[in-house]
Design a protein around this motif. Structure first.
Motif, short mmCIF file in Angstrom:
data_model
loop_
_atom_site.label_atom_id
_atom_site.label_comp_id
_atom_site.label_asym_id
_atom_site.label_seq_id
_atom_site.Cartn_x
_atom_site.Cartn_y
_atom_site.Cartn_z
N TYR A 49 0.83 -1.21 0.00
CA TYR A 49 0.00 0.00 0.00
C TYR A 49 0.87 1.26 0.00
CZ TYR A 49 -3.36 -3.58 1.22
OH TYR A 49 -4.12 -4.72 1.22
N LEU A 50 2.03 1.21 0.67
CA LEU A 50 2.94 2.34 0.66
C LEU A 50 3.50 2.55 -0.74
CD1 LEU A 50 4.86 1.72 4.02
CD2 LEU A 50 3.07 3.40 3.59
N GLU A 51 3.84 1.47 -1.41
CA GLU A 51 4.31 1.57 -2.79
C GLU A 51 3.21 2.07 -3.71
OE1 GLU A 51 7.18 1.36 -4.00
OE2 GLU A 51 8.42 0.23 -2.60
N LEU A 52 1.98 1.66 -3.43
CA LEU A 52 0.84 2.08 -4.23
C LEU A 52 0.70 3.60 -4.21
CD1 LEU A 52 -1.41 0.69 -5.90
CD2 LEU A 52 -2.86 0.83 -3.87
N ALA A 53 0.97 4.20 -3.05
CA ALA A 53 0.90 5.65 -2.91
C ALA A 53 2.24 6.32 -3.22
CB ALA A 53 0.46 6.02 -1.50
N ARG A 54 3.24 5.51 -3.58
CA ARG A 54 4.60 5.95 -3.92
C ARG A 54 5.34 6.53 -2.72
NH1 ARG A 54 6.22 9.01 -9.59
NH2 ARG A 54 8.45 8.71 -9.39
N PHE A 55 5.11 5.94 -1.56
CA PHE A 55 5.84 6.32 -0.36
C PHE A 55 6.75 5.20 0.12
CE2 PHE A 55 2.76 9.70 -0.17
CZ PHE A 55 3.38 10.70 0.55
N GLY A 56 6.97 4.19 -0.72
CA GLY A 56 7.79 3.06 -0.32
C GLY A 56 9.23 3.44 0.00
N SER A 57 9.82 4.33 -0.81
CA SER A 57 11.21 4.73 -0.60
C SER A 57 11.36 5.54 0.68
CB SER A 57 11.72 5.55 -1.79
OG SER A 57 11.73 4.76 -2.97
N VAL A 58 10.41 6.44 0.94
CA VAL A 58 10.48 7.26 2.16
C VAL A 58 10.35 6.38 3.39
CG1 VAL A 58 9.52 9.27 3.34
CG2 VAL A 58 9.40 9.12 0.86
N THR A 160 -7.56 -7.10 8.25
CA THR A 160 -8.19 -7.14 6.94
C THR A 160 -7.51 -6.15 6.00
OG1 THR A 160 -9.80 -5.42 7.51
CG2 THR A 160 -10.39 -7.71 8.03
N GLU A 161 -7.88 -6.19 4.72
CA GLU A 161 -7.30 -5.26 3.77
C GLU A 161 -7.64 -3.82 4.15
OE1 GLU A 161 -7.06 -4.51 -1.06
OE2 GLU A 161 -8.77 -5.58 -0.21
N GLY A 162 -8.86 -3.59 4.61
CA GLY A 162 -9.25 -2.25 5.03
C GLY A 162 -8.41 -1.76 6.19
N GLU A 163 -8.12 -2.64 7.16
CA GLU A 163 -7.31 -2.26 8.31
C GLU A 163 -5.86 -2.00 7.90
OE1 GLU A 163 -9.70 -4.68 11.84
OE2 GLU A 163 -8.16 -5.69 10.65
N LEU A 164 -5.36 -2.76 6.94
CA LEU A 164 -4.01 -2.54 6.44
C LEU A 164 -3.90 -1.20 5.73
CD1 LEU A 164 -3.16 -6.09 5.03
CD2 LEU A 164 -2.21 -5.02 7.08
N MET A 165 -4.93 -0.82 4.98
CA MET A 165 -4.92 0.46 4.29
C MET A 165 -4.97 1.61 5.28
SD MET A 165 -7.36 -0.33 0.99
CE MET A 165 -7.06 1.26 0.24
N CYS A 166 -5.74 1.45 6.36
CA CYS A 166 -5.80 2.48 7.41
C CYS A 166 -4.44 2.64 8.08
CB CYS A 166 -6.86 2.12 8.44
SG CYS A 166 -8.57 2.31 7.86
N ALA A 167 -3.78 1.50 8.35
CA ALA A 167 -2.46 1.55 8.97
C ALA A 167 -1.44 2.19 8.03
CB ALA A 167 -2.01 0.15 9.37
N LEU A 197 -5.13 11.05 0.97
CA LEU A 197 -4.79 9.63 1.04
C LEU A 197 -6.02 8.74 1.00
CD1 LEU A 197 -2.11 9.84 3.88
CD2 LEU A 197 -1.73 9.90 1.41
N ALA A 198 -7.18 9.33 0.72
CA ALA A 198 -8.41 8.53 0.67
C ALA A 198 -8.30 7.41 -0.35
CB ALA A 198 -9.60 9.43 0.34
N ASP A 199 -7.76 7.72 -1.53
CA ASP A 199 -7.53 6.71 -2.55
C ASP A 199 -6.02 6.66 -2.78
OD1 ASP A 199 -8.39 4.88 -4.69
OD2 ASP A 199 -7.56 6.43 -6.02
N LEU A 200 -5.38 5.59 -2.34
CA LEU A 200 -3.91 5.53 -2.37
C LEU A 200 -3.32 5.59 -3.78
CD1 LEU A 200 -3.27 2.91 0.47
CD2 LEU A 200 -3.04 5.40 0.57
N PRO A 201 -3.92 4.94 -4.77
CA PRO A 201 -3.36 5.10 -6.13
C PRO A 201 -3.42 6.55 -6.63
CG PRO A 201 -4.78 3.17 -6.03
CD PRO A 201 -4.98 3.92 -4.75
N THR A 202 -4.42 7.30 -6.21
CA THR A 202 -4.52 8.71 -6.62
C THR A 202 -3.46 9.53 -5.90
OG1 THR A 202 -6.89 8.48 -7.00
CG2 THR A 202 -6.04 10.71 -6.71
#
Length: 207
Positions: A49-58, A160-167, A197-202
């Motif tokens: 999910y961090l990579e999805l939002a492009r925050f994986g490197s940070v 769940t996936e929803g909880e992972l996205m919130c985290a 951050l509501a929609d991580l790909p956006t």
């Protein structure tokens, strides 16, 4: 003066400078800084999910060893008229290219502009972070780092996936407030970043 001190003197153009104050009695003149980074790597399940939002490197940033003498020297060399550091070798400044190369963040996406307004902070946090802020966990329109850290650490093995996205959102919010856009308080991040951050790909489409 050691080799490090000589190199510093060459950089700032003088052997008598505030950068040397850290080793002298007038060390109170040296600026002090604070970086509140997360010392543990994020849960492996959050990386998608961090990579999805492009925050994986940070998210790979673990700690920052601040050289207070060098920070003080840089401040004295800063020129607000040109937004550059003035050194004997010429002018220098941090560029967007530095941000892209060192942090892996996008610099050519949509700008974040406008005035943020929130009608229901509790509902916003519950929707995007999966929990409501308790008493003392917010500061005006900011979320305290202690609350975000607790939210990240209490992630269950059966999440769940929803909880992972919130985290993941909580992790990004902490990175924004502690590393990318810190303020003088040093203990919270403004809620204006959360709706982005509501929609991580956006989220990866923003500069």
């Amino acid at each position: 003066m050691g080799s490090e001190g000589i190199a510093m003197a060459r950089l700032i153009g003088s052997d008598r400078h505030i950068s040397d104050a850290a080793n002298n009695a007038d060390s109170f003149r040296v600026l002090r800084g604070l970086v509140s980074v997360l010392k543990k790597a994020p849960d492996a399940r959050l990386m998608t999910y961090l990579e999805l939002a492009r925050f994986g490197s940070v998210a790979l940033i673990r700690s920052s060893d601040l050289r207070f003498d060098l920070l003080s020297a840089l401040v004295e060399r800063w020129r607000p008229e040109t937004h550059t550091f003035h050194f004997p070798c010429g002018e220098c400044t941090v560029t967007l290219e530095d941000v892209a190369l060192q942090l892996g963040l996008p610099i050519d996406g949509s700008p974040v502009t406008g005035v943020s307004s929130f009608t229901d902070l509790t509902a916003l946090c519950y929707q995007l972070l999966g929990d409501s802020l308790g008493d003392g966990e917010s500061y005006f329109s900011g979320i305290k780092f202690t609350w975000l850290k607790a939210k990240i650490r209490q992630l269950l093995a059966t999440a769940t996936e929803g909880e992972l996205m919130c985290a993941a959102r909580a992790y990004i919010m902490h990175m924004v407030g502690a590393v990318l856009m810190p303020d003088a308080n040093g203990d919270n991040v403004h809620l204006m970043y959360l709706p982005l951050l509501a929609d991580l790909p956006t989220a990866r489409s923003y500069s």
